[in-house]
Write a protein that holds these residues in place. Structure first.
Motif, PDB file in Angstrom:
ATOM      1  N   SER A  31      -4.861  -3.395  18.708  1.00 20.11           N
ATOM      2  CA  SER A  31      -3.652  -3.226  19.514  1.00 20.11           C
ATOM      3  C   SER A  31      -2.723  -4.391  19.225  1.00 20.11           C
ATOM      4  N   SER A  52       5.530  -0.835  16.314  1.00 19.65           N
ATOM      5  CA  SER A  52       4.446  -0.197  17.048  1.00 19.65           C
ATOM      6  C   SER A  52       3.109  -0.605  16.446  1.00 19.65           C
ATOM      7  N   ARG A  53       2.045  -0.262  17.167  1.00 15.43           N
ATOM      8  CA  ARG A  53       0.692  -0.472  16.642  1.00 15.43           C
ATOM      9  C   ARG A  53       0.521   0.252  15.326  1.00 15.43           C
ATOM     10  N   ASP A  54       1.069   1.466  15.224  1.00 12.97           N
ATOM     11  CA  ASP A  54       0.913   2.249  13.997  1.00 12.97           C
ATOM     12  C   ASP A  54       1.540   1.555  12.802  1.00 12.97           C
ATOM     13  N   GLU A  55       2.659   0.877  13.016  1.00  7.12           N
ATOM     14  CA  GLU A  55       3.284   0.158  11.895  1.00  7.12           C
ATOM     15  C   GLU A  55       2.384  -0.971  11.412  1.00  7.12           C
ATOM     16  N   LEU A  57      -0.874  -1.002  11.739  1.00  5.62           N
ATOM     17  CA  LEU A  57      -2.007  -0.323  11.095  1.00  5.62           C
ATOM     18  C   LEU A  57      -1.631   0.148   9.694  1.00  5.62           C
ATOM     19  N   ASN A  58      -0.408   0.649   9.525  1.00  5.43           N
ATOM     20  CA  ASN A  58       0.037   1.105   8.209  1.00  5.43           C
ATOM     21  C   ASN A  58       0.097  -0.048   7.207  1.00  5.43           C
ATOM     22  N   SER A 111      -6.677   8.272   9.478  1.00  7.59           N
ATOM     23  CA  SER A 111      -5.562   9.028  10.045  1.00  7.59           C
ATOM     24  C   SER A 111      -4.578   9.428   8.955  1.00  7.59           C
ATOM     25  N   ALA A 113      -1.630  10.004   9.484  1.00  2.02           N
ATOM     26  CA  ALA A 113      -0.361   9.346   9.791  1.00  2.02           C
ATOM     27  C   ALA A 113      -0.163   8.107   8.936  1.00  2.02           C
ATOM     28  N   THR A 114      -1.268   7.495   8.502  1.00  2.72           N
ATOM     29  CA  THR A 114      -1.159   6.326   7.629  1.00  2.72           C
ATOM     30  C   THR A 114      -0.422   6.673   6.349  1.00  2.72           C
TER      31      THR A 114
END
Length: 204
Positions: A31, A52-55, A57-58, A111, A113-114
Motif C-alpha cells: 500500500s 495510486s497504489r497501482d501506479e 505496483l506498475n 494482474s 492491469a499491470t
C-alpha cells in the motif's frame, strides 16, 4: 522499519520499500501508506510520484520484468554452446527467478492491469521476445521451419509460468523430492520435440 532517503530520491525509496513489502507478503501487502511509513514520510508524500497504489505496483512490475529479462538473457547466453543446452539453462533461470523473488513475480504476473501500463507491458514483451528468439534458434538448429515460433514461445512461457507458480506456492519443492526444474525441463523438451516432428523442413 523506517528507512532514510536522500533529498530528491523519494521515488527510489518508495520503490525499494514496495519491494520489501512484496517480499514479505506479496501484492496484497503493498500500500502507498505503508510504503510511506517505511520511508519515513507523510502519507501524502508518495502522491508526488505515484497517483495510486497501482501506479507504484506498475513501476515495480516494470523493473521486475527488466530484471527477469536480464536473467533469461544470462541463461540463454547467446545460445552457447548450442540452442538446446541454452534453452534448458534459460528454463532453469526462469524457475530460479520466480523462487528467489516470489512476491515480485506475483506482482509481475498477478494482474492484467499491470500490462495496461505501456512501460510495464513493453518490459514484459521484451522477456517474451527472448523466449521467441530461443525457440527460433532451436528450430533452426534442428533443421526445421521456424514458422509458428511465436505461438510455440507462448506455449513455452505458459509451461514455465505454470511450473514456476507451483514452485512458488510450495506444491513443487525439492525438499519434498519434487524439484520443479526437471519437471519444467522435461515438459519443455517434450513440447519442443513434438514441434520438431510436426514442422516442415527448413527451406534450402
Amino acid at each position: 522499519m523506517k528507512r532514510k532517503y536522500h533529498h530528491g530520491a523519494l521515488k527510489e525509496a518508495l520503490v525499494e520499500a514496495a519491494l520489501e513489502l512484496l517480499a514479505e507478503g506479496g501484492p496484497a501487502n503493498l500500500s502507498l501508506g505503508e510504503a510511506a511509513r517505511r520511508v519515513g514520510v507523510t502519507a501524502a508524500a508518495p502522491y508526488r510520484h505515484f497517483a495510486s497504489r497501482d501506479e507504484l505496483l506498475n513501476e515495480v512490475a516494470r523493473r521486475g520484468f527488466l530484471s527477469f529479462a536480464a536473467a533469461l538473457e544470462k541463461g540463454w547466453d547467446e545460445g552457447r554452446p548450442d540452442a538446446a543446452t541454452a534453452m534448458w539453462r534459460m528454463c532453469e533461470a526462469y524457475i530460479a527467478f520466480a523462487r528467489a523473488e516470489p512476491g515480485l513475480y506475483a506482482a509481475m504476473f498477478g494482474s492484467a492491469a499491470t500490462l495496461a501500463a505501456k512501460a510495464s507491458a513493453d518490459a514484459a514483451d521484451h522477456a517474451l521476445e527472448i523466449l521467441w528468439r530461443s525457440v527460433v534458434a532451436f528450430l533452426q538448429m534442428r533443421g526445421v521451419s521456424a514458422q509458428g515460433a511465436r505461438k510455440l514461445a507462448l506455449q513455452v512461457w505458459a509451461l514455465a509460468h505454470g511450473v514456476a507458480m507451483l514452485a512458488v506456492s510450495g506444491h513443487l519443492d525439492s525438499a519434498k523430492g519434487l524439484d520443479p526444474t526437471p519437471v519444467l525441463d522435461g515438459a519443455i523438451r517434450n513440447l519442443m520435440e513434438s514441434a520438431v516432428r510436426r514442422a516442415e523442413p527448413a527451406p534450402p
